[in-house]
Design an enzyme around this catalytic site. Structure first.
Site, PDB file in Angstrom:
ATOM      1  CD  GLU A  79     -58.456  85.755  -0.940  1.00 27.61           C
ATOM      2  OE1 GLU A  79     -59.332  86.735  -1.567  1.00 27.61           O
ATOM      3  OE2 GLU A  79     -58.752  85.675   0.171  1.00 27.61           O
TER       4      GLU A  79
ATOM      5  CG  ASP B 178     -66.289  93.516  -4.564  1.00 22.70           C
ATOM      6  OD1 ASP B 178     -65.721  93.216  -4.065  1.00 22.70           O
ATOM      7  OD2 ASP B 178     -66.439  92.623  -5.291  1.00 22.70           O
TER       8      ASP B 178
END
Length: 257
Positions: free
Chosen positions: A48, A59
């Site tokens: 990824e 995140d």
């Protein structure tokens, strides 16, 4: 069957889960990210490739830190295309993980075309819901890219069915509630989420968010089609142990505790 699905099928044929490694393009520099992604691809079935962004909602601090470094070092969205091109030429299988804003600013149709031409296989865009993704879905269809969607423990069965039917490649099952980052234990709800996904789709189900080491990877590999690892690889990069950590995680995925 798409090229992305085939990766998981090939791993299953070997009696194991697929190892999916997240790594941000441009971290710590564009050149070093290419080198590190190529190194990771020796252990991981799929990479990824993250696009650093200034306002990430999903995140955790580790990936935010990596994004900050990449951006400070001059990373641009267009660099992602070159990173993927060079990694693919070296044998890596790549999807992109990004937020919608960078793609929208770049131009969805342009990004999809250039990413596919570079060898990309699909996309993961956490803040782009299937019902809002018409333009992106059209761009993906035009360029033979799989739009991968996320499933969470809080997702209803009705929503889960809609999401899995809209997506392709695999389902990204978030193993715990919250942002990314290594966890001390595998969330007990992760296996239940995988089982729920399998009731409504034949797509492979990969579990991510929080995998810390080979032991945890083995625990997830015992019930999921794929194990997604991210934050620990960034830490390993800064500690100079990326090769060792990647090898440990790959061994864990293959061990199936």
């Amino acid at each position: 069957m798409s090229r992305l699905e085939q990766i998981f099928k090939d791993a299953k044929a070997e009696g194991r889960a697929a190892f999916v490694a997240y790594y941000p393009a441009g971290f710590p520099t564009v050149e070093e990210s290419v080198e590190n992604i190529i190194e990771l691809s020796k252990h991981a079935d799929l990479i990824e490739v993250g696009i650093p962004f200034t306002d990430p909602m999903m995140d955790g601090p580790t990936i935010q830190h990596a994004a900050d470094i990449a951006l400070e070092n001059g990373f641009k969205v267009k660099d992602t295309i070159e990173v993927v091109r060079r990694a693919t030429e070296a044998g890596a299988n790549c999807v992109v993980m990004t937020y919608w804003n960078p793609v929208l600013q770049y131009g969805p149709e342009r990004f999809a075309a250039e990413f596919a031409e570079a060898g990309g296989l699909g996309s993961i865009i956490p803040d782009l819901l299937p019902e809002m993704a018409g333009r992106w879905k059209a761009a993906c269809d035009e360029n033979d890219l799989d739009p991968v969607y996320l499933a969470a423990q809080s997702t209803t069965m009705e929503r889960l069915e809609m999401t899995t039917h809209a997506g392709g490649g695999f389902i990204y099952a978030a193993s715990h509630m919250g942002v990314t980052g290594a966890q001390d234990e595998v969330d007990k709800g992760a296996q239940e989420l995988v089982e729920r996904c399998r009731k409504v789709t034949d797509l492979p189900v990969a579990v991510g968010l929080g995998v810390r080491d080979g032991k945890q990877a083995a625990q997830i590999a015992a019930f999921a089609d794929g194990v997604i690892v991210g934050s620990v690889l960034i830490n390993a990069t800064e500690q100079g142990t990326l090769v060792e950590v990647a090898a440990d995680l790959a061994a864990g995925v293959r061990a199936k505790a």
